[in-house]
Design a protein around this motif. Sequence first.
Motif, PDB file in Angstrom:
ATOM      1  N   MET A   1       0.848  -0.956   0.062  1.00  0.00           N
ATOM      2  CA  MET A   1      -0.037   0.065   0.056  1.00  0.00           C
ATOM      3  C   MET A   1       0.957   1.229  -0.109  1.00  0.00           C
ATOM      4  O   MET A   1       1.912   1.052   0.458  1.00  0.00           O
ATOM      5  N   SER A   2       0.306   2.437  -0.576  1.00  0.00           N
ATOM      6  CA  SER A   2       1.001   3.354  -0.447  1.00  0.00           C
ATOM      7  C   SER A   2       1.114   4.045   0.771  1.00  0.00           C
ATOM      8  O   SER A   2       0.434   3.780   1.621  1.00  0.00           O
ATOM      9  N   VAL A   3       2.319   4.969   1.025  1.00  0.00           N
ATOM     10  CA  VAL A   3       2.582   5.528   2.382  1.00  0.00           C
ATOM     11  C   VAL A   3       1.483   6.575   2.849  1.00  0.00           C
ATOM     12  O   VAL A   3       0.996   6.511   4.030  1.00  0.00           O
ATOM     13  N   GLY A   4       0.711   7.255   1.899  1.00  0.00           N
ATOM     14  CA  GLY A   4      -0.389   8.206   2.163  1.00  0.00           C
ATOM     15  C   GLY A   4      -1.574   7.136   2.741  1.00  0.00           C
ATOM     16  O   GLY A   4      -2.099   7.888   3.636  1.00  0.00           O
ATOM     17  N   GLN A   5      -1.867   6.130   2.120  1.00  0.00           N
ATOM     18  CA  GLN A   5      -3.158   5.409   2.513  1.00  0.00           C
ATOM     19  C   GLN A   5      -2.612   4.938   4.138  1.00  0.00           C
ATOM     20  O   GLN A   5      -3.581   4.920   4.984  1.00  0.00           O
ATOM     21  N   THR A   6      -1.653   4.504   4.006  1.00  0.00           N
ATOM     22  CA  THR A   6      -1.152   4.012   5.411  1.00  0.00           C
ATOM     23  C   THR A   6      -1.364   5.002   6.585  1.00  0.00           C
ATOM     24  O   THR A   6      -1.930   4.930   7.514  1.00  0.00           O
ATOM     25  N   LYS A  45      -8.906  -1.169   7.941  1.00  0.00           N
ATOM     26  CA  LYS A  45      -8.316  -0.865   6.956  1.00  0.00           C
ATOM     27  C   LYS A  45      -6.975  -1.224   6.928  1.00  0.00           C
ATOM     28  O   LYS A  45      -6.401  -1.561   6.016  1.00  0.00           O
ATOM     29  N   GLN A  46      -6.208  -0.944   8.171  1.00  0.00           N
ATOM     30  CA  GLN A  46      -4.729  -1.322   8.523  1.00  0.00           C
ATOM     31  C   GLN A  46      -4.572  -2.819   8.425  1.00  0.00           C
ATOM     32  O   GLN A  46      -3.778  -3.383   7.730  1.00  0.00           O
ATOM     33  N   SER A  47      -5.309  -3.413   8.763  1.00  0.00           N
ATOM     34  CA  SER A  47      -5.428  -4.821   8.754  1.00  0.00           C
ATOM     35  C   SER A  47      -5.625  -5.339   7.263  1.00  0.00           C
ATOM     36  O   SER A  47      -4.622  -6.200   6.692  1.00  0.00           O
ATOM     37  N   GLY A  48      -6.479  -4.904   6.478  1.00  0.00           N
ATOM     38  CA  GLY A  48      -6.528  -5.120   5.193  1.00  0.00           C
ATOM     39  C   GLY A  48      -5.268  -4.829   4.512  1.00  0.00           C
ATOM     40  O   GLY A  48      -4.706  -5.571   3.382  1.00  0.00           O
ATOM     41  N   ASP A  49      -4.756  -3.796   4.644  1.00  0.00           N
ATOM     42  CA  ASP A  49      -3.588  -3.236   4.039  1.00  0.00           C
ATOM     43  C   ASP A  49      -2.450  -4.241   4.379  1.00  0.00           C
ATOM     44  O   ASP A  49      -1.758  -4.598   3.417  1.00  0.00           O
ATOM     45  N   SER A  50      -2.371  -4.825   5.476  1.00  0.00           N
ATOM     46  CA  SER A  50      -1.244  -5.599   5.852  1.00  0.00           C
ATOM     47  C   SER A  50      -1.524  -7.119   5.313  1.00  0.00           C
ATOM     48  O   SER A  50      -0.621  -7.695   4.750  1.00  0.00           O
ATOM     49  N   VAL A  51      -2.813  -7.527   5.038  1.00  0.00           N
ATOM     50  CA  VAL A  51      -2.844  -8.671   4.168  1.00  0.00           C
ATOM     51  C   VAL A  51      -2.492  -8.448   2.959  1.00  0.00           C
ATOM     52  O   VAL A  51      -1.932  -9.457   2.234  1.00  0.00           O
TER      53      VAL A  51
END
Length: 60
Positions: A1-6, A45-51
């Motif tokens: 994921m992009s840094v901005g989304q994180t 959303k953070q969990s989804g990004d990690s997956v």
Amino acid sequence: MSVGQTIRHKTQALKGRITERIGRTTHNRRLQREGRTDRVAGDLKQSGDSVKDAFRRRRR
């Protein structure tokens, strides 16, 4: 994921924690609900990004 989304997702979770805490302090149930919703949404959303990141790394 992009840094901005994180950053955006972590900010949402932090905002939710702060709002929930303010709601608890002032005994305002609406603020508590809003804060809990924001916190949980940001965490999910953070969990989804990690997956997504894990699958991307595994595919390489």
